[in-house]
Motif scaffolding. Structure first.
Motif, PDB file in Angstrom:
ATOM      1  N   GLY A   8       0.801  -1.216   0.000  1.00  0.00           N
ATOM      2  CA  GLY A   8       0.000   0.000   0.000  1.00  0.00           C
ATOM      3  C   GLY A   8       0.834   1.266   0.000  1.00  0.00           C
ATOM      4  N   THR A   9       1.866   1.270   0.822  1.00  0.00           N
ATOM      5  CA  THR A   9       2.750   2.430   0.897  1.00  0.00           C
ATOM      6  C   THR A   9       3.438   2.668  -0.436  1.00  0.00           C
ATOM      7  N   ARG A  10       3.938   1.609  -1.036  1.00  0.00           N
ATOM      8  CA  ARG A  10       4.638   1.755  -2.317  1.00  0.00           C
ATOM      9  C   ARG A  10       3.679   2.161  -3.434  1.00  0.00           C
ATOM     10  N   LEU A  11       2.482   1.623  -3.404  1.00  0.00           N
ATOM     11  CA  LEU A  11       1.483   2.008  -4.401  1.00  0.00           C
ATOM     12  C   LEU A  11       1.158   3.500  -4.277  1.00  0.00           C
ATOM     13  N   ARG A  12       0.948   3.973  -3.062  1.00  0.00           N
ATOM     14  CA  ARG A  12       0.646   5.383  -2.831  1.00  0.00           C
ATOM     15  C   ARG A  12       1.812   6.269  -3.283  1.00  0.00           C
ATOM     16  N   GLU A  13       3.046   5.857  -2.955  1.00  0.00           N
ATOM     17  CA  GLU A  13       4.216   6.640  -3.350  1.00  0.00           C
ATOM     18  C   GLU A  13       4.353   6.715  -4.876  1.00  0.00           C
ATOM     19  N   LEU A  14       4.155   5.586  -5.541  1.00  0.00           N
ATOM     20  CA  LEU A  14       4.257   5.571  -7.001  1.00  0.00           C
ATOM     21  C   LEU A  14       3.187   6.445  -7.639  1.00  0.00           C
ATOM     22  N   ARG A  15       2.001   6.376  -7.099  1.00  0.00           N
ATOM     23  CA  ARG A  15       0.909   7.196  -7.623  1.00  0.00           C
ATOM     24  C   ARG A  15       1.222   8.678  -7.431  1.00  0.00           C
ATOM     25  N   SER A  16       1.722   9.027  -6.271  1.00  0.00           N
ATOM     26  CA  SER A  16       2.080  10.423  -5.988  1.00  0.00           C
ATOM     27  C   SER A  16       3.205  10.905  -6.897  1.00  0.00           C
ATOM     28  N   PHE A  58       3.423   1.573 -13.783  1.00  0.00           N
ATOM     29  CA  PHE A  58       4.442   2.318 -13.043  1.00  0.00           C
ATOM     30  C   PHE A  58       5.865   1.931 -13.436  1.00  0.00           C
ATOM     31  N   ASN A  59       5.991   0.938 -14.319  1.00  0.00           N
ATOM     32  CA  ASN A  59       7.292   0.463 -14.777  1.00  0.00           C
ATOM     33  C   ASN A  59       8.194   0.045 -13.610  1.00  0.00           C
ATOM     34  N   VAL A  60       7.634  -0.776 -12.733  1.00  0.00           N
ATOM     35  CA  VAL A  60       8.376  -1.308 -11.592  1.00  0.00           C
ATOM     36  C   VAL A  60       8.207  -2.824 -11.560  1.00  0.00           C
ATOM     37  N   SER A  61       9.058  -3.468 -10.790  1.00  0.00           N
ATOM     38  CA  SER A  61       8.962  -4.924 -10.658  1.00  0.00           C
ATOM     39  C   SER A  61       7.892  -5.295  -9.635  1.00  0.00           C
ATOM     40  N   ALA A  62       7.340  -6.467  -9.797  1.00  0.00           N
ATOM     41  CA  ALA A  62       6.396  -6.991  -8.813  1.00  0.00           C
ATOM     42  C   ALA A  62       7.109  -7.195  -7.483  1.00  0.00           C
ATOM     43  N   ASP A  63       8.376  -7.595  -7.530  1.00  0.00           N
ATOM     44  CA  ASP A  63       9.147  -7.768  -6.300  1.00  0.00           C
ATOM     45  C   ASP A  63       9.177  -6.479  -5.488  1.00  0.00           C
ATOM     46  N   TYR A  64       9.307  -5.360  -6.166  1.00  0.00           N
ATOM     47  CA  TYR A  64       9.317  -4.074  -5.474  1.00  0.00           C
ATOM     48  C   TYR A  64       7.962  -3.808  -4.825  1.00  0.00           C
ATOM     49  N   LEU A  65       6.892  -3.940  -5.583  1.00  0.00           N
ATOM     50  CA  LEU A  65       5.559  -3.683  -5.027  1.00  0.00           C
ATOM     51  C   LEU A  65       5.221  -4.630  -3.882  1.00  0.00           C
ATOM     52  N   LEU A  66       5.721  -5.854  -3.961  1.00  0.00           N
ATOM     53  CA  LEU A  66       5.420  -6.840  -2.926  1.00  0.00           C
ATOM     54  C   LEU A  66       6.358  -6.764  -1.727  1.00  0.00           C
ATOM     55  N   GLY A  67       7.367  -5.907  -1.809  1.00  0.00           N
ATOM     56  CA  GLY A  67       8.285  -5.761  -0.697  1.00  0.00           C
ATOM     57  C   GLY A  67       9.398  -6.787  -0.656  1.00  0.00           C
ATOM     58  N   SER A  69      11.940  -6.679  -2.713  1.00  0.00           N
ATOM     59  CA  SER A  69      13.137  -5.956  -3.133  1.00  0.00           C
ATOM     60  C   SER A  69      12.907  -4.468  -2.893  1.00  0.00           C
ATOM     61  N   ASP A  70      13.977  -3.765  -2.605  1.00  0.00           N
ATOM     62  CA  ASP A  70      13.879  -2.315  -2.472  1.00  0.00           C
ATOM     63  C   ASP A  70      14.248  -1.615  -3.770  1.00  0.00           C
ATOM     64  N   ASP A  71      14.564  -2.404  -4.784  1.00  0.00           N
ATOM     65  CA  ASP A  71      14.935  -1.863  -6.109  1.00  0.00           C
ATOM     66  C   ASP A  71      13.695  -1.884  -6.998  1.00  0.00           C
TER      67      ASP A  71
END
Length: 75
Positions: A8-16, A58-67, A69-71
């Motif tokens: 949720g936090t990463r989704l909100r940050e990406l959207r912002s 958002f052009n990010v990895s699923a690993d990032y959204l799922l926590g 990976s921090d990349d």
């Protein structure tokens, strides 16, 4: 370890970062704005097909959204 809070936090940050409101994201995923809010606040998650759409949008990895990976870069 996956938690809805990290997602949720990463989704909100990406959207912002993209400068969009919850409404266009809800339209992309074909869900309500309330469901986007619930995801961003760690109350719910999403389906695999919608996770895929988020990664593409958002052009990010699923690993990032799922926590896992921090990349955010897709490999």
């Amino acid at each position: 370890m996956f938690t809805k809070d990290i997602f949720g936090t990463r989704l909100r940050e990406l959207r912002s970062q993209k400068g969009i409101s919850q409404k266009p994201l809800s339209e992309l995923l074909e869900v309500t704005v309330t469901q986007i809010s619930d995801m961003e606040n760690g109350r719910t998650f999403t389906t695999i097909p919608k996770l895929y759409l988020l990664c593409e949008y958002f052009n990010v990895s699923a690993d990032y959204l799922l926590g896992l990976s921090d990349d955010p870069k897709r490999h």
